[in-house]
Design a protein around this motif. Structure first.
Motif, short mmCIF file in Angstrom:
data_model
loop_
_atom_site.label_atom_id
_atom_site.label_comp_id
_atom_site.label_asym_id
_atom_site.label_seq_id
_atom_site.Cartn_x
_atom_site.Cartn_y
_atom_site.Cartn_z
N PRO A 74 1.97 -3.77 -16.07
CA PRO A 74 0.67 -3.73 -16.73
C PRO A 74 -0.52 -3.90 -15.79
CG PRO A 74 1.78 -5.81 -17.18
CD PRO A 74 2.76 -4.93 -16.46
N LYS A 75 -0.33 -4.47 -14.62
CA LYS A 75 -1.46 -4.71 -13.71
C LYS A 75 -1.60 -3.62 -12.64
CE LYS A 75 -1.45 -9.64 -14.47
NZ LYS A 75 -1.30 -10.96 -13.95
N LEU A 76 -0.67 -2.67 -12.60
CA LEU A 76 -0.80 -1.61 -11.59
C LEU A 76 -1.81 -0.57 -12.07
CD1 LEU A 76 2.83 -0.97 -10.29
CD2 LEU A 76 1.05 -2.46 -9.38
N PRO A 77 -2.64 -0.07 -11.15
CA PRO A 77 -3.70 0.88 -11.52
C PRO A 77 -3.22 2.34 -11.53
CG PRO A 77 -3.93 0.29 -9.22
CD PRO A 77 -2.76 -0.50 -9.75
N PHE A 78 -2.53 2.73 -12.58
CA PHE A 78 -2.10 4.13 -12.70
C PHE A 78 -3.32 4.99 -13.03
CE2 PHE A 78 1.80 1.80 -14.10
CZ PHE A 78 2.58 2.13 -13.01
N GLY A 135 0.80 -1.23 0.00
CA GLY A 135 0.00 0.00 0.00
C GLY A 135 0.82 1.27 0.00
N LEU A 136 2.10 1.16 -0.30
CA LEU A 136 2.99 2.33 -0.25
C LEU A 136 2.89 3.22 -1.48
CD1 LEU A 136 6.14 0.58 1.26
CD2 LEU A 136 4.39 1.93 2.45
N LEU A 137 2.30 2.73 -2.57
CA LEU A 137 2.18 3.54 -3.78
C LEU A 137 0.87 4.32 -3.83
CD1 LEU A 137 3.54 1.10 -6.51
CD2 LEU A 137 4.80 2.72 -5.11
N THR A 138 -0.07 3.97 -2.98
CA THR A 138 -1.38 4.62 -2.96
C THR A 138 -1.69 5.11 -1.55
OG1 THR A 138 -2.40 2.47 -2.57
CG2 THR A 138 -2.32 3.22 -4.86
N PRO A 139 -1.00 6.16 -1.11
CA PRO A 139 -1.23 6.64 0.25
C PRO A 139 -2.62 7.23 0.40
CG PRO A 139 0.07 8.23 -0.95
CD PRO A 139 -0.09 7.03 -1.85
N PRO A 140 -3.19 7.16 1.58
CA PRO A 140 -4.53 7.74 1.78
C PRO A 140 -4.46 9.27 1.74
CG PRO A 140 -3.66 6.89 3.84
CD PRO A 140 -2.67 6.53 2.77
N ILE A 141 -5.07 9.84 0.72
CA ILE A 141 -5.15 11.30 0.61
C ILE A 141 -6.62 11.64 0.77
CG2 ILE A 141 -4.73 13.30 -0.88
CD1 ILE A 141 -2.58 11.60 -2.32
N LYS A 153 -5.77 4.36 -6.44
CA LYS A 153 -4.99 4.21 -7.67
C LYS A 153 -3.68 4.96 -7.49
CE LYS A 153 -8.60 3.18 -10.90
NZ LYS A 153 -9.92 3.42 -10.44
N ILE A 154 -2.75 4.70 -8.40
CA ILE A 154 -1.43 5.30 -8.29
C ILE A 154 -1.39 6.61 -9.05
CG2 ILE A 154 1.03 4.98 -8.76
CD1 ILE A 154 0.44 1.91 -8.67
N ILE A 155 -1.09 7.68 -8.32
CA ILE A 155 -0.90 9.00 -8.91
C ILE A 155 0.61 9.18 -9.07
CG2 ILE A 155 -1.21 11.48 -8.60
CD1 ILE A 155 -3.63 10.76 -6.79
N LEU A 156 1.03 9.52 -10.27
CA LEU A 156 2.45 9.69 -10.56
C LEU A 156 2.80 11.17 -10.67
CD1 LEU A 156 2.82 7.00 -13.37
CD2 LEU A 156 3.55 6.79 -10.98
N THR A 157 4.04 11.49 -10.35
CA THR A 157 4.58 12.81 -10.63
C THR A 157 5.77 12.63 -11.55
OG1 THR A 157 6.06 12.79 -8.71
CG2 THR A 157 3.87 13.72 -8.38
#
Length: 182
Positions: free
Chosen positions: A171-175, A67-73, A83-87
């Motif tokens: 391919p399976k990560l939810p960007f 759960g480190l890529l989708t922190p609770p915001i 989902k994963i928010i990228l910068t």
């Protein structure tokens, strides 16, 4: 540690690991476990670029499972929640190479490392010579994919290849989206 602290040689890395406890703590070794400087080169040769990519891919997938890529915001819209928010951004890496003090037939400076270039003037370096590491990072700060380029190449040139690499490699990560600067 070597990249983040801009340590330019394996010998210097070994010396700093011996002197600086926090470096040893970060990588999880004891004072009596510090490798000789040539061990790093042997490891790099054995792994090759594909080996490093696979190690990093495994790291990213484990970070996602934890759960480190989708922190609770709290105020994020539902469509991107969980989902994963990228910068996307780049970092200047100063080169150890030097210029021969002359230009080629096209007017380009000749460097001892032909992969470096002058970057934009920088507050720390009047005439920066080096590379730029273009990176997509999760909003939690975990790097997903990177590309190394000469310092004079802009982020715009690398954003689509970075996105393609991220989607291909994971391919399976939810960007969900990418946040870019100006």
């Amino acid at each position: 540690v070597k990249v983040k602290e801009r340590i330019s040689s394996d010998r210097e890395l070994s010396e700093k690991l011996a002197r600086i406890k926090i470096y040893r703590d970060v990588i999880g070794i004891n004072h009596n476990e510090i490798p000789a400087h040539n061990t790093f080169n042997t490891l790099r040769q054995r792994l090759g670029p594909e080996g490093f990519i696979e190690i990093h891919r495994h790291f990213v997938l484990q970070a996602y499972k934890l759960g480190l890529l989708t922190p609770p915001i709290s105020d994020v819209p539902k469509m991107v929640r969980d989902k994963i928010i990228l910068t996307g951004d780049s970092t200047f890496l100063k080169a150890v190479a030097s210029t021969k003090g002359e230009k080629d037939d096209n007017g380009n400076w000749i460097f001892t490392d032909d992969s470096v270039a002058f970057g934009k003037p920088h507050h720390k370096h009047k005439y920066p010579v080096g590379h730029r590491a273009h990176t997509l990072t999760s909003v939690s700060g975990i790097p997903i994919v990177s590309r190394l380029a000469p310092a004079n190449e802009s982020d715009k040139t690398h954003i689509l290849p970075l996105l393609r690499t991220a989607i291909t490699r994971y391919p399976k990560l939810p960007f969900a989206c990418v946040i870019l600067d100006a």
